[in-house]
Design an enzyme around this catalytic site. Structure first.
Site, PDB file in Angstrom:
ATOM      1  N   HIS A   1       0.923  -1.217  -0.082  1.00  0.00           N
ATOM      2  CA  HIS A   1       0.124  -0.068  -0.029  1.00  0.00           C
ATOM      3  C   HIS A   1       0.868   1.248   0.114  1.00  0.00           C
ATOM      4  O   HIS A   1       1.984   1.235   0.117  1.00  0.00           O
ATOM      5  CB  HIS A   1      -1.211   0.022   1.382  1.00  0.00           C
ATOM      6  CG  HIS A   1      -0.304   0.187   2.431  1.00  0.00           C
ATOM      7  ND1 HIS A   1       0.297  -0.723   3.180  1.00  0.00           N
ATOM      8  CD2 HIS A   1      -0.744   0.847   3.565  1.00  0.00           C
ATOM      9  CE1 HIS A   1       0.822  -0.428   4.377  1.00  0.00           C
ATOM     10  NE2 HIS A   1       0.178   0.606   4.569  1.00  0.00           N
TER      11      HIS A   1
ATOM     12  N   HIS B   1       1.096   3.793   2.201  1.00  0.00           N
ATOM     13  CA  HIS B   1       1.449   4.590   2.961  1.00  0.00           C
ATOM     14  C   HIS B   1       3.130   4.896   3.139  1.00  0.00           C
ATOM     15  O   HIS B   1       3.701   3.931   2.817  1.00  0.00           O
ATOM     16  CB  HIS B   1       1.103   3.925   4.515  1.00  0.00           C
ATOM     17  CG  HIS B   1      -0.088   4.475   4.839  1.00  0.00           C
ATOM     18  ND1 HIS B   1      -1.171   3.614   5.558  1.00  0.00           N
ATOM     19  CD2 HIS B   1      -1.122   5.373   4.327  1.00  0.00           C
ATOM     20  CE1 HIS B   1      -2.324   3.909   5.705  1.00  0.00           C
ATOM     21  NE2 HIS B   1      -2.318   5.351   5.138  1.00  0.00           N
TER      22      HIS B   1
ATOM     23  N   ASP C   1       5.487   4.731   5.138  1.00  0.00           N
ATOM     24  CA  ASP C   1       6.405   3.706   5.954  1.00  0.00           C
ATOM     25  C   ASP C   1       6.700   2.697   5.129  1.00  0.00           C
ATOM     26  O   ASP C   1       7.613   1.775   5.436  1.00  0.00           O
ATOM     27  CB  ASP C   1       6.132   3.490   7.508  1.00  0.00           C
ATOM     28  CG  ASP C   1       4.787   2.925   7.596  1.00  0.00           C
ATOM     29  OD1 ASP C   1       3.612   3.377   6.763  1.00  0.00           O
ATOM     30  OD2 ASP C   1       4.358   2.002   8.208  1.00  0.00           O
ATOM     31  N   HIS C   2       5.911   2.357   3.783  1.00  0.00           N
ATOM     32  CA  HIS C   2       6.089   1.259   2.974  1.00  0.00           C
ATOM     33  C   HIS C   2       6.797   1.640   1.564  1.00  0.00           C
ATOM     34  O   HIS C   2       6.951   0.666   0.966  1.00  0.00           O
ATOM     35  CB  HIS C   2       4.903   0.784   2.832  1.00  0.00           C
ATOM     36  CG  HIS C   2       4.256  -0.102   4.145  1.00  0.00           C
ATOM     37  ND1 HIS C   2       4.238  -1.718   4.209  1.00  0.00           N
ATOM     38  CD2 HIS C   2       3.591   0.560   5.315  1.00  0.00           C
ATOM     39  CE1 HIS C   2       3.704  -1.708   5.691  1.00  0.00           C
ATOM     40  NE2 HIS C   2       3.432  -0.180   6.219  1.00  0.00           N
TER      41      HIS C   2
ATOM     42  N   HIS D   1      -7.406  -2.198   5.293  1.00  0.00           N
ATOM     43  CA  HIS D   1      -6.473  -1.070   6.123  1.00  0.00           C
ATOM     44  C   HIS D   1      -7.359   0.399   5.935  1.00  0.00           C
ATOM     45  O   HIS D   1      -8.335   0.305   5.610  1.00  0.00           O
ATOM     46  CB  HIS D   1      -5.136  -1.281   5.478  1.00  0.00           C
ATOM     47  CG  HIS D   1      -4.256  -0.321   6.081  1.00  0.00           C
ATOM     48  ND1 HIS D   1      -4.271  -0.321   7.594  1.00  0.00           N
ATOM     49  CD2 HIS D   1      -3.284   0.275   5.671  1.00  0.00           C
ATOM     50  CE1 HIS D   1      -3.057   0.485   8.077  1.00  0.00           C
ATOM     51  NE2 HIS D   1      -2.494   0.896   6.818  1.00  0.00           N
TER      52      HIS D   1
ATOM     53  N   HIS E   1       5.875  -5.622  11.750  1.00  0.00           N
ATOM     54  CA  HIS E   1       5.293  -4.445  11.712  1.00  0.00           C
ATOM     55  C   HIS E   1       4.823  -4.139  13.312  1.00  0.00           C
ATOM     56  O   HIS E   1       3.796  -3.979  13.696  1.00  0.00           O
ATOM     57  CB  HIS E   1       3.829  -4.469  11.049  1.00  0.00           C
ATOM     58  CG  HIS E   1       3.571  -2.981  10.528  1.00  0.00           C
ATOM     59  ND1 HIS E   1       2.810  -2.257  11.299  1.00  0.00           N
ATOM     60  CD2 HIS E   1       3.750  -2.082   9.413  1.00  0.00           C
ATOM     61  CE1 HIS E   1       2.315  -1.234  10.519  1.00  0.00           C
ATOM     62  NE2 HIS E   1       3.220  -0.999   9.562  1.00  0.00           N
TER      63      HIS E   1
HETATM   64 ZN    ZN Z   1      -0.179   1.537   6.558  1.00  0.00          ZN
END
Ligand code: ZN
Length: 309
Positions: A63, A65, A67-68, A145, A274
């Site tokens: 996804h 976001h 942090d990814h 999510h 995570h």
């Molecule tokens: Zn996320």
């Protein structure tokens, strides 16, 4: 086949855990490494491993976001600096928007890559089988999510049976072209009239491995479907036992929910990642202990840890 965890933290980096990324090392199988997510600083973590960026042939994003994905521009640029090495193309799979994020970052920073990136974007309506090669098939399904997020199911195709050369020799088959015929499943007759049935000399095909790697998610049936009979399930554990309500509000799971998914799916092994920086080392052992009451073969992974599959 191994998984090496490059970042196992949730949301933001801490001293012990970087943000999300893991490498599925398929060096023996296809001489490639596949990255799953690429949080900021992923390239620094890779420097601490034996992974060569050029070997990374595919990147799968769960996804969008930060942090990814914030590590992508840096990783892609550094990959170009291996000037004396052959520049090989790269495939990026991910939700719609990943192409514009990568191309915008490269364009505004004046970065030019000496290799091509092929983008494979998908949305809710174009999931399912997203990749098939002669050795692997990859499926993606939508999770639950706070933004569109997927999980991946990587299925290795069954491995051919191997020829028992010793047994063939013992049966009087001369080493040479006959071995090849038998390996291809052909029955043969020797000069002395002995009939050799190929099936008696080839072991049964071995089932390929199933690796399930999920993005951030609440507990959902899609996770179970993706993890059915998986050899390894990599599942987020942003929260711990008792935090189910807050996990739900933030679009995440607890260790207990991850364990329930592994149990319902009949997975063989559960790796929790995570992990929030709130958890101290005593909390980490508690995370594992609590999850093990539901699914015994569970482990909380650390950055740079390598797990054989
Ligand atoms: Zn996320």
């Amino acid at each position: 086949m191994d998984i090496q965890f490059l970042g196992t933290g949730a949301g933001q980096p801490s001293k012990a855990r970087n943000v999300s990324s893991l490498a599925l090392k398929l060096l023996d199988e296809i001489n490639e490494v596949w990255l799953f997510d690429c949080g900021e600083g992923t390239q620094n973590r890779i420097l601490e491993t034996t992974i060569r960026p050029r070997k990374v042939s595919k990147i799968f994003i769960t996804h969008l976001h930060g942090d990814h994905i914030f590590g992508l521009p840096g990783f892609l640029s550094s990959r170009a600096f291996q000037a004396n090495e052959e520049q090989t193309d790269l495939e990026i799979y991910g939700p719609q928007g990943i192409k514009s994020f990568v191309l915008t970052s490269l364009r505004v920073s004046g970065s030019r890559l000496p290799y091509r990136i092929h983008f494979h974007e998908f949305d809710q309506d174009s999931l399912g089988k997203i990749l098939e090669t002669d050795k692997f098939t990859v499926y993606a399904e939508e999770l639950d999510h706070t933004i569109f997020c997927v999980g991946y199911r990587v299925m290795q195709k069954d491995l051919e049976g191997t020829l028992d050369a010793e047994k063939l020799k013992a049966a009087g088959v001369p080493f040479g072209p006959l071995f090849g015929k038998i390996k291809n499943g052909q029955d043969v007759v020797l000069d002395d009239g002995t009939k050799i049935k190929a099936a008696d000399y080839i072991s049964a095909p071995r089932p390929g491995k199933i690796i399930t790697i999920l993005g951030d998610t609440r507990k959902t049936n899609a996770s179970v479907r993706l993890a059915v009979n998986a050899d390894v399930l990599v599942h987020e554990s942003t929260y711990g036992k008792g935090d189910e309500k807050i996990a739900r509000n933030h679009g995440h799971s607890t260790n207990m929910q991850a364990a329930q998914v592994a149990a319902e799916a009949g997975a063989k092994r559960l790796l929790l990642n995570h992990i929030s920086a709130r958890f101290l080392s005593k909390d980490i052992s508690q995370l594992k202990k609590d999850a093990a009451t539901i699914f015994e073969n569970v482990h909380v992974v650390k950055d740079l840890e390598e797990v054989k599959i």
